[in-house]
Scaffold this motif. Sequence first.
Motif, PDB file in Angstrom:
ATOM      1  N   TRP A   1      -7.997   0.856   0.474  1.00 43.64           N
ATOM      2  CA  TRP A   1      -7.448  -0.505   0.523  1.00 43.64           C
ATOM      3  C   TRP A   1      -7.223  -0.880   1.994  1.00 43.64           C
ATOM      4  O   TRP A   1      -6.383  -0.295   2.654  1.00 43.64           O
ATOM      5  CB  TRP A   1      -6.147  -0.491  -0.264  1.00 43.64           C
ATOM      6  CG  TRP A   1      -5.315  -1.727  -0.287  1.00 43.64           C
ATOM      7  CD1 TRP A   1      -5.516  -2.917   0.355  1.00 43.64           C
ATOM      8  CD2 TRP A   1      -4.090  -1.874  -1.007  1.00 43.64           C
ATOM      9  NE1 TRP A   1      -4.504  -3.789   0.075  1.00 43.64           N
ATOM     10  CE2 TRP A   1      -3.614  -3.177  -0.760  1.00 43.64           C
ATOM     11  CE3 TRP A   1      -3.347  -1.028  -1.840  1.00 43.64           C
ATOM     12  CZ2 TRP A   1      -2.431  -3.650  -1.312  1.00 43.64           C
ATOM     13  CZ3 TRP A   1      -2.170  -1.498  -2.394  1.00 43.64           C
ATOM     14  CH2 TRP A   1      -1.724  -2.796  -2.134  1.00 43.64           C
ATOM     15  N   PRO A   2      -7.954  -1.861   2.501  1.00 41.54           N
ATOM     16  CA  PRO A   2      -7.827  -2.204   3.921  1.00 41.54           C
ATOM     17  C   PRO A   2      -6.459  -2.793   4.247  1.00 41.54           C
ATOM     18  O   PRO A   2      -5.877  -3.501   3.419  1.00 41.54           O
ATOM     19  CB  PRO A   2      -8.937  -3.244   4.144  1.00 41.54           C
ATOM     20  CG  PRO A   2      -9.843  -3.124   2.966  1.00 41.54           C
ATOM     21  CD  PRO A   2      -8.985  -2.663   1.829  1.00 41.54           C
TER      22      PRO A   2
ATOM     23  N   VAL B   1      -6.672   3.021  -3.700  1.00 45.53           N
ATOM     24  CA  VAL B   1      -5.521   2.763  -2.829  1.00 45.53           C
ATOM     25  C   VAL B   1      -5.807   3.264  -1.407  1.00 45.53           C
ATOM     26  O   VAL B   1      -5.504   2.582  -0.421  1.00 45.53           O
ATOM     27  CB  VAL B   1      -4.249   3.422  -3.396  1.00 45.53           C
ATOM     28  CG1 VAL B   1      -3.070   3.254  -2.434  1.00 45.53           C
ATOM     29  CG2 VAL B   1      -3.899   2.821  -4.757  1.00 45.53           C
ATOM     30  N   ARG B   2      -6.425   4.420  -1.310  1.00 44.18           N
ATOM     31  CA  ARG B   2      -6.733   4.963   0.030  1.00 44.18           C
ATOM     32  C   ARG B   2      -7.661   4.020   0.806  1.00 44.18           C
ATOM     33  O   ARG B   2      -7.504   3.830   2.003  1.00 44.18           O
ATOM     34  CB  ARG B   2      -7.377   6.348  -0.095  1.00 44.18           C
ATOM     35  CG  ARG B   2      -7.583   7.025   1.265  1.00 44.18           C
ATOM     36  CD  ARG B   2      -8.369   8.295   1.149  1.00 44.18           C
ATOM     37  NE  ARG B   2      -9.714   8.050   0.633  1.00 44.18           N
ATOM     38  CZ  ARG B   2     -10.623   8.993   0.427  1.00 44.18           C
ATOM     39  NH1 ARG B   2     -10.314  10.261   0.671  1.00 44.18           N
ATOM     40  NH2 ARG B   2     -11.817   8.703  -0.028  1.00 44.18           N
TER      41      ARG B   2
ATOM     42  N   ARG C   1       0.834  -1.211   0.000  1.00 40.33           N
ATOM     43  CA  ARG C   1       0.000   0.000   0.000  1.00 40.33           C
ATOM     44  C   ARG C   1       0.865   1.257   0.000  1.00 40.33           C
ATOM     45  O   ARG C   1       0.542   2.237  -0.673  1.00 40.33           O
ATOM     46  CB  ARG C   1      -0.939   0.010   1.192  1.00 40.33           C
ATOM     47  CG  ARG C   1      -1.918   1.214   1.168  1.00 40.33           C
ATOM     48  CD  ARG C   1      -2.873   1.159   2.342  1.00 40.33           C
ATOM     49  NE  ARG C   1      -3.868   2.213   2.331  1.00 40.33           N
ATOM     50  CZ  ARG C   1      -3.750   3.382   2.958  1.00 40.33           C
ATOM     51  NH1 ARG C   1      -2.638   3.653   3.623  1.00 40.33           N
ATOM     52  NH2 ARG C   1      -4.712   4.280   2.918  1.00 40.33           N
ATOM     53  N   HIS C   2       1.967   1.213   0.738  1.00 42.22           N
ATOM     54  CA  HIS C   2       2.847   2.381   0.742  1.00 42.22           C
ATOM     55  C   HIS C   2       3.479   2.588  -0.633  1.00 42.22           C
ATOM     56  O   HIS C   2       3.545   3.717  -1.128  1.00 42.22           O
ATOM     57  CB  HIS C   2       3.935   2.218   1.802  1.00 42.22           C
ATOM     58  CG  HIS C   2       4.917   3.352   1.800  1.00 42.22           C
ATOM     59  ND1 HIS C   2       4.546   4.649   2.091  1.00 42.22           N
ATOM     60  CD2 HIS C   2       6.235   3.394   1.507  1.00 42.22           C
ATOM     61  CE1 HIS C   2       5.606   5.439   1.985  1.00 42.22           C
ATOM     62  NE2 HIS C   2       6.640   4.700   1.629  1.00 42.22           N
TER      63      HIS C   2
ATOM     64  N   THR D   1       1.004   4.021  -2.829  1.00 37.15           N
ATOM     65  CA  THR D   1       0.790   5.444  -2.539  1.00 37.15           C
ATOM     66  C   THR D   1       1.826   6.300  -3.257  1.00 37.15           C
ATOM     67  O   THR D   1       1.485   7.317  -3.880  1.00 37.15           O
ATOM     68  CB  THR D   1       0.867   5.696  -1.019  1.00 37.15           C
ATOM     69  OG1 THR D   1      -0.147   4.936  -0.374  1.00 37.15           O
ATOM     70  CG2 THR D   1       0.678   7.167  -0.699  1.00 37.15           C
TER      71      THR D   1
ATOM     72  N   VAL E   1       0.942   6.395  -6.847  1.00 36.83           N
ATOM     73  CA  VAL E   1      -0.187   7.288  -7.123  1.00 36.83           C
ATOM     74  C   VAL E   1       0.292   8.741  -7.172  1.00 36.83           C
ATOM     75  O   VAL E   1      -0.072   9.506  -8.079  1.00 36.83           O
ATOM     76  CB  VAL E   1      -1.285   7.119  -6.045  1.00 36.83           C
ATOM     77  CG1 VAL E   1      -2.314   8.235  -6.139  1.00 36.83           C
ATOM     78  CG2 VAL E   1      -1.960   5.770  -6.190  1.00 36.83           C
TER      79      VAL E   1
ATOM     80  N   ALA F   1      -6.496   6.723  -6.838  1.00 38.04           N
ATOM     81  CA  ALA F   1      -6.104   7.170  -5.491  1.00 38.04           C
ATOM     82  C   ALA F   1      -7.138   6.731  -4.456  1.00 38.04           C
ATOM     83  O   ALA F   1      -6.783   6.348  -3.330  1.00 38.04           O
ATOM     84  CB  ALA F   1      -5.938   8.690  -5.479  1.00 38.04           C
ATOM     85  N   THR F   2      -8.398   6.767  -4.833  1.00 37.35           N
ATOM     86  CA  THR F   2      -9.451   6.343  -3.907  1.00 37.35           C
ATOM     87  C   THR F   2      -9.356   4.845  -3.625  1.00 37.35           C
ATOM     88  O   THR F   2      -9.509   4.407  -2.477  1.00 37.35           O
ATOM     89  CB  THR F   2     -10.834   6.693  -4.490  1.00 37.35           C
ATOM     90  OG1 THR F   2     -10.889   8.104  -4.719  1.00 37.35           O
ATOM     91  CG2 THR F   2     -11.950   6.310  -3.535  1.00 37.35           C
TER      92      THR F   2
END
Lengths: 136, 79
Positions: free
Chosen positions: A90-91, A87-88, A23-24, A27, A30, A84-85
Amino acid sequence: MRFKPILLVLAVLALAGCAAKARHVATVTVVSAKGALDITQDTEPLLVCGVATAPPAPACVTADVHKAIHAQLAEAYEVHKQLATAVRDWPQGQPAPATIPAYLAQITELLQHIVDALPAGGTKDRLTTLLTGGKS
Amino acid sequence: MNWQILLQIGSQVVPILTTVEGDIAAVVAVVNALRGAGYQADTDALTAAIADDDVRAAISKAIADAPEAANEPASEPAK
């Protein structure tokens, strides 16, 4: 000169990496993709026929092309927002959303079309260098 | 004045964010995300990016949809 979407290719590769950091990495990807869109949106107006920074025709961007480029940029920003949404939202600890590669591919394709539409010249070369990290 | 954050990967330097002067929150969020400051920092950076996407999409849409006459650059010399 063909635009080589190094940034977004890196992103796809990175997403295949360690899940804990995925996820990082996504980010950063993105934000990098956004940087590519932003610098394109900031640079293209410098080439529009009639502005002080633009070269003379036919090396400048005509009004029709200017509008077509911004239609594609608007679409690219909408796709980027979806990316972006995704990824944001993403649990933590879950697999990467399956939509991410498709969003990246769409943004890459739109950027490719935009850069291809720009007339050849120094500004296009510099933009291409920025977008590809010097690998154009 | 625009500020741009550059990311160096080996010998490559790539732009990762262009933001207007004064938009410190977006810059701080991105820098924290790049430092690996954690899940919340990444979330903050993504939220800032989403908000800016809306602004920039609106700018491009306005240009794309502008009537021809209104879309002429102001500095174009009279013919």
